[in-house]
Structures are given as C-alpha cells and as structure tokens.
Design an enzyme around this catalytic site. Structure first.
Site, PDB file in Angstrom:
ATOM      1  N   HIS A  55      91.891 -13.266  -3.995  1.00  0.00           N
ATOM      2  CA  HIS A  55      91.935 -12.650  -5.323  1.00  0.00           C
ATOM      3  C   HIS A  55      92.098 -13.706  -6.404  1.00  0.00           C
ATOM      4  O   HIS A  55      92.258 -14.896  -6.134  1.00  0.00           O
ATOM      5  CB  HIS A  55      93.066 -11.624  -5.401  1.00  0.00           C
ATOM      6  CG  HIS A  55      94.440 -12.180  -5.171  1.00  0.00           C
ATOM      7  ND1 HIS A  55      95.066 -13.047  -6.030  1.00  0.00           N
ATOM      8  CD2 HIS A  55      95.313 -11.978  -4.143  1.00  0.00           C
ATOM      9  CE1 HIS A  55      96.256 -13.344  -5.576  1.00  0.00           C
ATOM     10  NE2 HIS A  55      96.442 -12.727  -4.421  1.00  0.00           N
ATOM     11  N   CYS A  57      98.443 -14.421   0.309  1.00  0.00           N
ATOM     12  CA  CYS A  57      97.008 -14.339   0.050  1.00  0.00           C
ATOM     13  C   CYS A  57      96.440 -15.719  -0.278  1.00  0.00           C
ATOM     14  O   CYS A  57      97.164 -16.699  -0.412  1.00  0.00           O
ATOM     15  CB  CYS A  57      96.734 -13.379  -1.094  1.00  0.00           C
ATOM     16  SG  CYS A  57      97.341 -11.705  -0.815  1.00  0.00           S
TER      17      CYS A  57
END
Length: 499
Positions: free
Chosen positions: A148, A156
């Site tokens: 992202h 992430c």
C-alpha cells in the site's frame, strides 16, 4: 481543478524539452483508481516491445528495500520494467508466523482482482494473500497484509503514494488484458551467493534455501515458477500425476529436463561463489537488526544526506483533493510543490520525507490524546473549584474617593459676597469662612442686617462685604471646628440665609 492538468502538461513539456531523461514529470491525479501510467512509462514499454495489457509479476526484497515490476513479452519471457523503493517495512528478516508479530511476509503469493482495494485508507493497496498454503501448513496466522501507499507499515510493504499509483495501474491493466492472477515473490534479500553466505547462520536459513530454488528458477527462465507445497515445503516447476498436499508426503515428481540441465549449471557456479564468500563471513559478522534500530539508523542517514542508491520509476504527482495525505506521504497537492521537488531532485538534494512506522504514528497519537484528556480533566476540576469573592477588611475602613463638586457658575449670593467669583473657580475665602461660620451656628443678627440696609438706602458709603465680615480672624479660627467626613456631602447654604 481544470487549471492544474493544463499547468502540469505545459510544465512537463518544457521540462522534458530542456532536461535529462531522468527528469521527473508532474502528474495531476483526478481519479487514482483509473489513473493511467505516465507517458514516460508508456514510452518505456513501447521501446521494450511490451503491451500495456500483458501479464505482470512482482518481486520484493526486504534488505535492498525495493519492489520490482516485470511484464511478459510476446515469447512469455518477463522483462523488468519498473523499480520502486520500499519506504517502510516492519519487523526483521524472516517469514511472518503469527498475528501481531509485526513481520512482513516472505514467500510466494498470488494476487487476484478481488484482492485489489481501491478504497484503501493508505491511498491504494492490494492484499498479498497471506496466509497461503505453505503458511497454513505451519498454522501461521495473520490478515490484511498489504502492499500500500502512505509510507508507514505494521506488517505490510509500504510504498510512496506516487509509486503505489503506478503499481496499482500495472495490475489493473494486466487484469483488463485477461490475466487471472499475478505472482508476487517476497524475499529477505537478493539470493546471491554473497548474501546467502553472509546470512547462513540465521535460524531462517533452511527456509531461505527452500525459497531460493524458486528464485533461481526465475533467474534462469525469466518466467514465474509454478509453485506448490508438499511436506511443508515449497516445490517449483515439478511434473507430477497426483495432487499435492501441503502437509502430506510429496508424490513422485520430476523437473523438466531443460530446466534441470540449466539449473545444474547454475548451481555449480553458485556453489563456487558461495564457498568463496563463506570464507569472508563468520558466525558473528552479521546479526539481524531490530526494526526500531534499523528505522532509526535509516532516518539518521537521511538527515545526513546519505540515501541508498535505489532506482525509482515513480513520478511526483499532484494528488486529488480527496486523497488522504499522511505525515509521511511524498505526494504533493500543488503544482509549485511538485516543481520544487523536481528541482531538488535535479540538484541532488535528498527528499525531506521522514518515513515512520504505523506504530510510531499511533504512539504519537496516543500521547496527544492522553495530553488532551489530561487537559480536559484539569479544566473540569478547575470548573468545580469555588473561587473566593474578595471582601473588605473589617479592621480597615474602606477609603472612598472624594468627589469634588463644581460650584455653579455665578451663584445668586455672589452678589452679596463683596468679591468677584470666577466662573471656573470656587468661592473666595471670605465666602467659605462665612459658610463655615454659619455651619457652626454663628449667624448675622437680623437687626444688624436691618441697620445695614437702612444705611444703604440713605446712600451711605458702606461696603457690602462688612455686613458678612467676621469680627476677628482669631475668633473665626476658633469658631471654625474640623468637620468629620460624612457619607454624603453637606447641603449648600440656601441663598435666603444671606439676609
């Protein structure tokens, strides 16, 4: 908003006409989900003979902090088309094992259209697909592991908004072209002989040797390997007649002959390089750095202007007004800001973006929230506290300011005072003395007044002031007694008392 695209196009044309090929473009974004790849990237694909809709795959390297995008040509061989810096990844080298361990996954994952998230709170994102078949075989847990934007991470792989805008576009165009899913390979580092020798004492070394086979197959074939799992291990490009079970025993398998031959040659060269590199690296020459220390070192290096030489195909973009701008976002909101970043890049000035993790952002938010609650609590306590009202000291009488009254201009008795009265001044001392004498009870006798009146009528030259003049100054001083200050000023002498 129509002015920005026009300015962007004009500026881009001028800059591209006078600058080098590495000049960053200014791109105005109105719709981030459908935003096309920038013209520079489209031209790069054309020169490589690649279609916008051709299949893609991606590779991630933690230690090098890069994400690569590869696209297939007409012969189904993949070419590297774009490289983007990973601005934040959490945890340390090694696979993710459980929810909350702050580890970013390592391994082989497939991304389908359903895993794309156009409404992400982190600009744009897609789910990696953790846990996969291999992870589930070990009972590993975790969810929402993403690639992202926003440059912050808690498990992430976080990119800049400008980078994830292009990565998302690559995936979108590939799905439009008919690709059902694309593969993403996540590695701890580039799995060269040097790096493997340096990390050979890590507790994750056996796992890394396993995924290195898939890395090697791609390096040899330039095609994403066919990935499966049996006996809790990844297997790559294996020909088998039965279905594989992730935890079960592997059935008889074989590697295609051409690949087996190429892999044997590749492995021979690798072993020679590995032995040479192992002589340089001992058991204590490399240790995995905790996340906090690693990020602190990265921030310090950026402040000193020491940045890693990582290729970056992301252009600076002017994001749409509805886009979420984070404390670490490297996107811009105006033409002038984008132009300033381009000029800084040309001058070799490192970007001023300080990449921080989600944990650090949350810690700052909690500290601010705690301070706010403490301030509210204090305000409520102060509101309940009774503030004492100041009272006069009973032992010390209050002192009131004496109000000076103005004498009326030309009072009527001034005709008999025998002295001129100034309009702007009080009565003369004789009048004041007469007033004091009257107050003390010394009044002029009526018979004297009558005699004075008769003499005046006969035309005698008697001064009017003698009628009201006291007999003696000493007597006047004795008659006038100090008057205590009263609450209200004494009433003035009526004018008829003159007679």
């Amino acid at each position: 908003m129509r002015v920005l695209p026009a300015l962007a196009l004009v500026a881009s044309a001028l800059l591209l006409g006078s600058c080098t090929q590495d000049t960053l473009e200014i791109v105005s974004v109105q719709d981030r989900v459908a935003h096309p790849l920038p013209p520079k990237m489209q031209e790069k694909l054309r020169k490589l003979g690649l279609s916008m809709a051709s299949p893609i795959m991606m590779r991630i390297f933690k230690e090098e902090e890069v994400l690569e995008v590869w696209k297939a040509d007409s012969a189904n061989r993949y070419k590297l088309v774009a490289t983007y810096p990973i601005c934040a990844w959490s945890g340390q080298l090694g696979p993710k094992k459980k929810e909350g361990d702050r580890q970013a996954p390592e391994g082989f994952y497939n991304i389908t259209p359903g895993q794309m998230n156009p409404n992400s709170s982190y600009y744009l994102s897609f789910d990696i697909g953790y846990p996969n078949k291999f992870d589930r075989a070990y009972g590993r847990t975790g969810s929402n592991l993403m690639v992202h934007g926003a440059c912050s991470s808690a498990g992430c792989y976080s990119m800049s908004d400008a980078a994830v805008l292009q990565i998302y576009a690559f995936a979108r165009e590939a799905f439009k072209g008919g690709q059902k899913s694309f593969q993403i390979q996540a590695y701890p580092f580039r799995m060269t002989a040097e790096n493997m020798a340096k990390h050979r004492f890590s507790p994750h070394y056996d796992f890394w040797q396993n995924i290195k086979t898939g890395y090697d197959h791609f390096e040899i074939t330039k095609r994403p390997p066919e990935v499966d799992v049996c006996e809790k291990k990844y297997v790559f490009n294996q020909v088998t007649s039965g279905k594989l079970s992730a935890s079960g025993k592997c059935p008889p398998m074989s590697t295609p002959p051409a690949l087996a031959s190429a892999y044997a040659t590749y492995s021979k060269s690798y072993e020679t390089a590995f032995q040479s590199a192992s002589a340089k690296w001992g058991a204590n020459d490399w240790k995995d750095i905790p996340e906090f220390d690693r990020k602190a070192a990265d921030r310090l290096a950026r402040r000193k202007g020491k940045t890693k030489n990582i290729p970056n195909d992301a252009d600076y973009v002017i994001v749409d007004p509805k886009a979420k701008i984070t404390p670490t976002s490297d996107t811009v909101t105006s033409y002038s800001a984008a132009y300033a970043k381009i000029q800084a890049r040309k001058a070799g000035i490192p970007p001023q973006v300080e990449y921080i993790s989600v944990a650090e952002i949350e810690a700052r938010k909690k500290a601010e929230e705690a301070k706010r609650k403490e301030d509210e609590k204090l305000a409520k306590q102060l509101a309940k506290t009774r503030v004492p009202v100041p009272e006069a000291n009973p032992l010390k009488p209050a002192v009131t300011a004496e109000v000076k009254e103005e004498s009326p201009a030309n009072p009527i008795w001034s005709l008999f005072a025998g002295r001129k009265v100034d309009d702007n001044k009080q009565a003369s001392p004789p009048v004041a003395a007469e007033t004091a004498a009257v107050t003390a009870g010394q009044t002029v006798h009526k018979s004297d007044e009558a005699k004075a009146s008769k003499k005046t009528n006969r035309g005698l030259t008697t001064e009017p002031e003698q009628a009201a003049k006291p007999a003696d100054t000493n007597d006047q001083a004795a008659a006038v007694q100090p008057i205590a200050p009263a609450e209200e000023p004494a009433a003035k002498k009526p004018f008829w008392k003159i007679w």
